[in-house]
Scaffold this motif. Structure first.
Motif, PDB file in Angstrom:
ATOM      1  N   THR A 238       0.334   9.483  -3.385  1.00  0.00           N
ATOM      2  CA  THR A 238      -0.585  10.506  -2.859  1.00  0.00           C
ATOM      3  C   THR A 238       0.186  11.572  -2.086  1.00  0.00           C
ATOM      4  OG1 THR A 238      -1.115   9.316  -0.791  1.00  0.00           O
ATOM      5  CG2 THR A 238      -2.490   8.846  -2.719  1.00  0.00           C
TER       6      THR A 238
ATOM      7  N   ASP B 195      -6.770  10.552 -11.733  1.00  0.00           N
ATOM      8  CA  ASP B 195      -7.663  11.631 -11.286  1.00  0.00           C
ATOM      9  C   ASP B 195      -6.897  12.923 -10.984  1.00  0.00           C
ATOM     10  OD1 ASP B 195     -10.257  10.714 -11.499  1.00  0.00           O
ATOM     11  OD2 ASP B 195     -10.383   9.953  -9.443  1.00  0.00           O
ATOM     12  N   VAL B 196      -5.591  12.925 -11.173  1.00  0.00           N
ATOM     13  CA  VAL B 196      -4.768  14.099 -10.808  1.00  0.00           C
ATOM     14  C   VAL B 196      -4.524  14.952 -12.051  1.00  0.00           C
ATOM     15  CG1 VAL B 196      -2.523  14.879  -9.965  1.00  0.00           C
ATOM     16  CG2 VAL B 196      -3.647  12.884  -8.907  1.00  0.00           C
ATOM     17  N   ASP B 197      -5.108  16.153 -12.070  1.00  0.00           N
ATOM     18  CA  ASP B 197      -4.997  17.013 -13.248  1.00  0.00           C
ATOM     19  C   ASP B 197      -4.271  18.331 -12.979  1.00  0.00           C
ATOM     20  OD1 ASP B 197      -6.857  18.343 -11.740  1.00  0.00           O
ATOM     21  OD2 ASP B 197      -8.518  18.070 -13.138  1.00  0.00           O
ATOM     22  N   ASN B 198      -3.692  18.482 -11.792  1.00  0.00           N
ATOM     23  CA  ASN B 198      -2.999  19.747 -11.507  1.00  0.00           C
ATOM     24  C   ASN B 198      -1.583  19.527 -10.976  1.00  0.00           C
ATOM     25  OD1 ASN B 198      -3.687  18.803  -9.007  1.00  0.00           O
ATOM     26  ND2 ASN B 198      -4.761  20.631  -8.321  1.00  0.00           N
TER      27      ASN B 198
ATOM     28  N   PHE C  24       0.824  -1.215   0.000  1.00  0.00           N
ATOM     29  CA  PHE C  24       0.000   0.000   0.000  1.00  0.00           C
ATOM     30  C   PHE C  24       0.858   1.264   0.000  1.00  0.00           C
ATOM     31  CE2 PHE C  24       0.439  -1.579   4.366  1.00  0.00           C
ATOM     32  CZ  PHE C  24       1.015  -0.485   4.987  1.00  0.00           C
TER      33      PHE C  24
ATOM     34  N   ARG D   4       0.725  19.988  -5.563  1.00  0.00           N
ATOM     35  CA  ARG D   4      -0.508  20.463  -6.199  1.00  0.00           C
ATOM     36  C   ARG D   4      -0.302  21.856  -6.793  1.00  0.00           C
ATOM     37  NH1 ARG D   4      -4.582  16.665  -7.194  1.00  0.00           N
ATOM     38  NH2 ARG D   4      -5.047  15.488  -5.300  1.00  0.00           N
ATOM     39  N   THR D   5      -0.881  22.043  -7.944  1.00  0.00           N
ATOM     40  CA  THR D   5      -0.882  23.319  -8.683  1.00  0.00           C
ATOM     41  C   THR D   5       0.518  23.755  -9.098  1.00  0.00           C
ATOM     42  OG1 THR D   5      -0.786  24.862  -6.807  1.00  0.00           O
ATOM     43  CG2 THR D   5      -2.977  24.044  -7.447  1.00  0.00           C
TER      44      THR D   5
ATOM     45  N   VAL E  64       0.882   3.286  -3.163  1.00  0.00           N
ATOM     46  CA  VAL E  64      -0.205   4.262  -3.266  1.00  0.00           C
ATOM     47  C   VAL E  64       0.110   5.480  -2.408  1.00  0.00           C
ATOM     48  CG1 VAL E  64      -2.665   4.675  -2.917  1.00  0.00           C
ATOM     49  CG2 VAL E  64      -1.857   2.390  -3.617  1.00  0.00           C
ATOM     50  N   ASP E  65       0.531   5.209  -1.186  1.00  0.00           N
ATOM     51  CA  ASP E  65       0.700   6.309  -0.224  1.00  0.00           C
ATOM     52  C   ASP E  65       1.829   7.256  -0.631  1.00  0.00           C
ATOM     53  OD1 ASP E  65      -1.358   5.157   1.144  1.00  0.00           O
ATOM     54  OD2 ASP E  65      -0.117   4.294   2.724  1.00  0.00           O
TER      55      ASP E  65
ATOM     56  N   LYS F  51      -3.850   0.483  -8.090  1.00  0.00           N
ATOM     57  CA  LYS F  51      -4.523   1.519  -7.300  1.00  0.00           C
ATOM     58  C   LYS F  51      -3.785   2.861  -7.428  1.00  0.00           C
ATOM     59  CE  LYS F  51      -6.332  -1.806  -3.928  1.00  0.00           C
ATOM     60  NZ  LYS F  51      -6.397  -2.207  -2.498  1.00  0.00           N
TER      61      LYS F  51
ATOM     62  N   ASN G   2      -4.789   4.282 -10.664  1.00  0.00           N
ATOM     63  CA  ASN G   2      -6.172   4.777 -10.546  1.00  0.00           C
ATOM     64  C   ASN G   2      -6.186   6.152  -9.896  1.00  0.00           C
ATOM     65  OD1 ASN G   2      -7.218   2.441 -11.647  1.00  0.00           O
ATOM     66  ND2 ASN G   2      -7.770   1.525  -9.671  1.00  0.00           N
ATOM     67  N   PHE G   3      -5.414   6.298  -8.839  1.00  0.00           N
ATOM     68  CA  PHE G   3      -5.330   7.589  -8.156  1.00  0.00           C
ATOM     69  C   PHE G   3      -4.757   8.662  -9.084  1.00  0.00           C
ATOM     70  CE2 PHE G   3      -2.416  10.539  -6.051  1.00  0.00           C
ATOM     71  CZ  PHE G   3      -3.341  11.326  -5.382  1.00  0.00           C
TER      72      PHE G   3
ATOM     73  N   ALA H 249       0.217  15.455  -3.201  1.00  0.00           N
ATOM     74  CA  ALA H 249      -0.307  16.473  -2.279  1.00  0.00           C
ATOM     75  C   ALA H 249       0.698  17.605  -2.070  1.00  0.00           C
ATOM     76  CB  ALA H 249      -0.671  15.822  -0.937  1.00  0.00           C
TER      77      ALA H 249
END
Lengths: 215, 215
Positions: free
Chosen positions: B86, B147-150, B79, B93-94, B82-83, B140, B143-144, B90
């Motif tokens: 993410t 969804d990330v577009d920035n 896991f 971002r941007t 995945v972590d 996974k 998959n995550f 995080a």
């Protein structure tokens, strides 16, 4: 139970604080604003704390039986809905306590004969452009959570119109947007709080999302 | 360019360090083991650092043009694939720099006439039980990321058999598991490194995953 509420001063969060205290739970209310926290009614069972939710440690999270993520943010920062979920999950991998409760939007619910995502309907409303990023990111948040099988989590979506107000009798569902007998799709914050506290006290859902609407 | 490699002492990571240095990039090699880092060939363009990748700050990440996630871990901790994704997302971002490159498994590729996920084939092999969690979690992870577009990210999957070895001529694809003319589906670490450095120097993919196989 010991219940920690992230975003405790918001519409959903403050209703959750009130309902949890009404049921005599021990509540830790977290928020970024000391001023807003000070407006929560004083109660011997309530502790308030100014806290960046992203900075909570596994140990701090572990002092609670349940952590409710009622975080809200500006549409320009809507991705933080995803990031807070991934952050909390990463800190609680392979644990069963605390249970994590995520308040998700209605956008990830299905509706219509073709069971399309409700967020696609929201996107068609020109008035929604200013806040569309919120339901879009709450859908991404749920997509992420659905892949999480080693953390004790549950998600809850309101109906289309999520607004302040007292609890009413309510309808429960799973993945379909709910409407009442008058064809209204709405959930008051009070109803959301009662449904969540019911779920906390008598768990009916495990690693899935359910939905609640005013009857 | 300045390239930071997470998991720089592993099979993929060490091949990436070598290829990036061969192309005269400035490389920061991160790993958890000082002993393994000391085994990387000395090079004036190479800096090594014992570093918990989860503790990298946005500022540390921001010193690089590209950060390659070649993290590997035990199946019981799968896991963390995945972590770590993410966590890095995080923190960035941007932003558009650094570009994030994720090495994903073959399990998230499609195969067969029905385009099923290759991980379902892996799951049917009794010998795969001990490591099945790795491709499952790399799926996974993708998959995550989808969804990330920035954030400026790209993912790369090897073919079915990812093994040590020098670079060979190679095939590129998108979401389908690749086979060569001899019906072999394999990628050497050297080939992976060349394909990734090519992508870094001449970006062809944006917020998507591609795949590479030995020809």
């Amino acid at each position: 139970m010991k219940i920690t509420i992230i975003g405790a001063t918001g519409m959903a969060g403050s209703a959750l604080v009130a309902e949890a205290l009404r049921r005599c739970h021990t509540v830790t209310a977290l928020a970024r604003s000391a001023e807003k926290l000070a407006q929560l009614p004083a109660n011997p069972q309530l502790t308030t704390k100014v806290q960046d939710a992203f900075a909570l440690t596994p140990e701090e999270l572990g002092t609670a039986d349940v952590v409710i993520d009622a975080f809200a943010t500006a549409p320009s920062l809507a991705f933080q809905h995803v990031d807070l979920a991934t952050n909390l999950v990463a800190k609680l991998r392979t644990t069963t306590t605390p249970r994590l409760v995520f308040i998700l939007g209605a956008g990830s619910l299905r509706t219509g004969d073709d069971h399309h995502l409700f967020v696609t309907d929201i996107a068609k409303d020109p008035n929604a452009a200013s806040f569309l990023s919120i339901p879009q990111n709450q859908l991404k948040e749920l997509n992420f959570l659905r892949d999480v099988d080693n953390v004790n989590w549950v998600g809850v979506s309101p109906a289309a119109d999520f607004h302040p107000g007292e609890a009413t009798p309510f309808l429960l569902g799973n993945n379909e947007l709910l409407f009442n007998a008058d064809h209204q799709s709405e959930t008051s914050a009070g109803t959301m709080a009662v449904a969540i506290l019911d779920e906390i006290e008598q768990p009916q859902h495990q690693q899935t999302r359910f939905t609640v609407a005013n009857k």
